[in-house]
Design a protein around this motif. Structure first.
Motif, PDB file in Angstrom:
ATOM      1  N   MET A   1       0.820  -0.931   0.181  1.00 33.38           N
ATOM      2  CA  MET A   1       0.140  -0.264   0.102  1.00 33.38           C
ATOM      3  C   MET A   1       0.498   1.346   0.267  1.00 33.38           C
ATOM      4  O   MET A   1       1.743   1.441   0.765  1.00 33.38           O
ATOM      5  N   SER A   2       0.666   2.272  -0.658  1.00 24.74           N
ATOM      6  CA  SER A   2       1.275   3.984  -0.677  1.00 24.74           C
ATOM      7  C   SER A   2       0.457   4.554   0.326  1.00 24.74           C
ATOM      8  O   SER A   2      -0.758   4.633   0.425  1.00 24.74           O
ATOM      9  N   ALA A   3       1.031   6.111   0.014  1.00 27.14           N
ATOM     10  CA  ALA A   3      -0.497   7.155   0.776  1.00 27.14           C
ATOM     11  C   ALA A   3      -0.421   7.799  -0.279  1.00 27.14           C
ATOM     12  O   ALA A   3      -2.414   7.607  -0.094  1.00 27.14           O
ATOM     13  N   THR A   4      -0.587   7.210  -1.752  1.00 33.70           N
ATOM     14  CA  THR A   4      -1.698   7.327  -2.397  1.00 33.70           C
ATOM     15  C   THR A   4      -3.213   6.467  -2.427  1.00 33.70           C
ATOM     16  O   THR A   4      -4.314   6.618  -3.397  1.00 33.70           O
ATOM     17  N   ASP A   5      -2.864   5.654  -2.358  1.00 36.31           N
ATOM     18  CA  ASP A   5      -3.566   4.382  -1.802  1.00 36.31           C
ATOM     19  C   ASP A   5      -4.961   5.123  -1.233  1.00 36.31           C
ATOM     20  O   ASP A   5      -6.546   4.611  -1.136  1.00 36.31           O
ATOM     21  N   LEU A   6      -4.567   6.159  -0.060  1.00 35.97           N
ATOM     22  CA  LEU A   6      -5.106   6.850   0.872  1.00 35.97           C
ATOM     23  C   LEU A   6      -5.821   8.118   0.207  1.00 35.97           C
ATOM     24  O   LEU A   6      -7.316   8.346   0.485  1.00 35.97           O
ATOM     25  N   VAL A   7      -5.408   8.620  -1.163  1.00 37.17           N
ATOM     26  CA  VAL A   7      -6.205   9.978  -1.611  1.00 37.17           C
ATOM     27  C   VAL A   7      -7.561   9.468  -1.554  1.00 37.17           C
ATOM     28  O   VAL A   7      -8.087   8.830  -2.491  1.00 37.17           O
ATOM     29  N   GLY A   8      -8.790  10.421  -1.062  1.00 28.84           N
ATOM     30  CA  GLY A   8     -10.029  11.054  -1.634  1.00 28.84           C
ATOM     31  C   GLY A   8     -10.757  10.910   0.062  1.00 28.84           C
ATOM     32  O   GLY A   8     -10.192  11.277   0.596  1.00 28.84           O
ATOM     33  N   THR A   9     -11.554  10.315  -0.306  1.00 29.66           N
ATOM     34  CA  THR A   9     -13.087  10.931   0.774  1.00 29.66           C
ATOM     35  C   THR A   9     -13.146   9.985   1.217  1.00 29.66           C
ATOM     36  O   THR A   9     -13.630   8.352   0.112  1.00 29.66           O
ATOM     37  N   TRP A  10     -13.357   9.550   2.577  1.00 32.92           N
ATOM     38  CA  TRP A  10     -13.401   8.011   3.330  1.00 32.92           C
ATOM     39  C   TRP A  10     -14.771   8.461   4.354  1.00 32.92           C
ATOM     40  O   TRP A  10     -14.646   9.367   5.001  1.00 32.92           O
ATOM     41  N   GLU A  11     -15.390   8.003   4.371  1.00 34.04           N
ATOM     42  CA  GLU A  11     -17.158   7.831   5.431  1.00 34.04           C
ATOM     43  C   GLU A  11     -16.881   7.122   6.639  1.00 34.04           C
ATOM     44  O   GLU A  11     -16.382   6.210   6.738  1.00 34.04           O
ATOM     45  N   LEU A  12     -16.726   7.563   8.139  1.00 37.22           N
ATOM     46  CA  LEU A  12     -16.532   6.945   8.728  1.00 37.22           C
ATOM     47  C   LEU A  12     -18.313   6.013   9.140  1.00 37.22           C
ATOM     48  O   LEU A  12     -19.638   6.567   8.907  1.00 37.22           O
TER      49      LEU A  12
ATOM     50  N   LEU B   1     -13.373  12.031   6.336  1.00 41.02           N
ATOM     51  CA  LEU B   1     -11.999  11.628   6.285  1.00 41.02           C
ATOM     52  C   LEU B   1     -11.552  11.772   5.072  1.00 41.02           C
ATOM     53  O   LEU B   1     -11.984  11.274   4.335  1.00 41.02           O
ATOM     54  N   ILE B   2     -11.231  13.327   4.824  1.00 40.71           N
ATOM     55  CA  ILE B   2     -10.047  13.751   3.380  1.00 40.71           C
ATOM     56  C   ILE B   2      -8.664  13.252   3.458  1.00 40.71           C
ATOM     57  O   ILE B   2      -8.687  13.802   3.826  1.00 40.71           O
ATOM     58  N   TYR B   3      -8.244  12.857   2.305  1.00 45.38           N
ATOM     59  CA  TYR B   3      -6.901  13.064   1.913  1.00 45.38           C
ATOM     60  C   TYR B   3      -6.446  13.537   0.723  1.00 45.38           C
ATOM     61  O   TYR B   3      -6.688  12.706  -0.361  1.00 45.38           O
ATOM     62  N   GLY B   4      -5.873  14.926   0.722  1.00 46.03           N
ATOM     63  CA  GLY B   4      -5.576  14.933  -0.477  1.00 46.03           C
ATOM     64  C   GLY B   4      -3.696  15.018  -1.204  1.00 46.03           C
ATOM     65  O   GLY B   4      -2.848  14.361  -0.037  1.00 46.03           O
ATOM     66  N   VAL B   5      -4.029  14.837  -2.657  1.00 44.68           N
ATOM     67  CA  VAL B   5      -2.958  14.251  -2.952  1.00 44.68           C
ATOM     68  C   VAL B   5      -1.603  15.134  -2.794  1.00 44.68           C
ATOM     69  O   VAL B   5      -0.675  14.430  -2.831  1.00 44.68           O
ATOM     70  N   ASP B   6      -2.007  16.262  -2.032  1.00 48.82           N
ATOM     71  CA  ASP B   6      -0.950  17.312  -1.641  1.00 48.82           C
ATOM     72  C   ASP B   6      -0.647  16.879  -0.309  1.00 48.82           C
ATOM     73  O   ASP B   6       0.600  17.717  -0.017  1.00 48.82           O
ATOM     74  N   GLY B   7      -0.838  15.846   0.686  1.00 49.69           N
ATOM     75  CA  GLY B   7      -0.653  15.710   1.297  1.00 49.69           C
ATOM     76  C   GLY B   7      -1.429  16.104   2.742  1.00 49.69           C
ATOM     77  O   GLY B   7      -1.051  15.822   4.022  1.00 49.69           O
ATOM     78  N   HIS B   8      -1.864  16.769   2.464  1.00 51.51           N
ATOM     79  CA  HIS B   8      -3.001  17.734   3.309  1.00 51.51           C
ATOM     80  C   HIS B   8      -4.298  16.492   3.800  1.00 51.51           C
ATOM     81  O   HIS B   8      -4.742  15.660   2.787  1.00 51.51           O
ATOM     82  N   MET B   9      -4.432  16.880   4.815  1.00 53.39           N
ATOM     83  CA  MET B   9      -5.438  16.053   5.369  1.00 53.39           C
ATOM     84  C   MET B   9      -7.316  16.564   5.881  1.00 53.39           C
ATOM     85  O   MET B   9      -6.727  17.745   7.003  1.00 53.39           O
ATOM     86  N   SER B  10      -8.304  16.501   6.480  1.00 49.19           N
ATOM     87  CA  SER B  10      -9.318  16.752   6.935  1.00 49.19           C
ATOM     88  C   SER B  10     -10.159  16.268   7.731  1.00 49.19           C
ATOM     89  O   SER B  10      -9.879  14.780   6.707  1.00 49.19           O
ATOM     90  N   VAL B  11     -10.779  15.954   8.998  1.00 50.27           N
ATOM     91  CA  VAL B  11     -11.204  15.165   9.596  1.00 50.27           C
ATOM     92  C   VAL B  11     -12.669  15.674   9.317  1.00 50.27           C
ATOM     93  O   VAL B  11     -12.314  16.996  10.739  1.00 50.27           O
ATOM     94  N   SER B  12     -13.636  15.315   9.982  1.00 46.38           N
ATOM     95  CA  SER B  12     -15.047  16.392  11.037  1.00 46.38           C
ATOM     96  C   SER B  12     -15.888  14.476  11.556  1.00 46.38           C
ATOM     97  O   SER B  12     -16.152  13.843  10.366  1.00 46.38           O
TER      98      SER B  12
END
Length: 61
Positions: A1-12, A37-48
């Motif tokens: 698994m690489s970091a790019t595999d996590l890029v995208g929006t994930w629902e809790l 949970l949102i992971y951006g391709v630029d390395g930023h993330m956000s969670v709500s």
């Protein structure tokens, strides 16, 4: 698994606590949490995350 595999929006779908003995219990957000949970391709993330309101049960008619 690489970091790019996590890029995208994930629902809790659940938030559970596990203690040192492996006992699982409801987490601090209750039994029906909502969140993204949102992971951006630029390395930023956000969670709500939030607890959902418990609606009163309707009385039988």
């Amino acid at each position: 698994m690489s970091a790019t595999d996590l890029v995208g929006t994930w629902e809790l779908v659940a938030y559970l606590d596990t203690d040192e003995q492996g006992v699982i219990s409801e987490g601090p957000l209750g039994d029906s949490p909502r969140g993204l949970l949102i992971y951006g391709v630029d390395g930023h993330m956000s969670v709500s995350m939030m607890r959902t309101p418990q609606l009163p049960e309707e009385a039988p008619r």
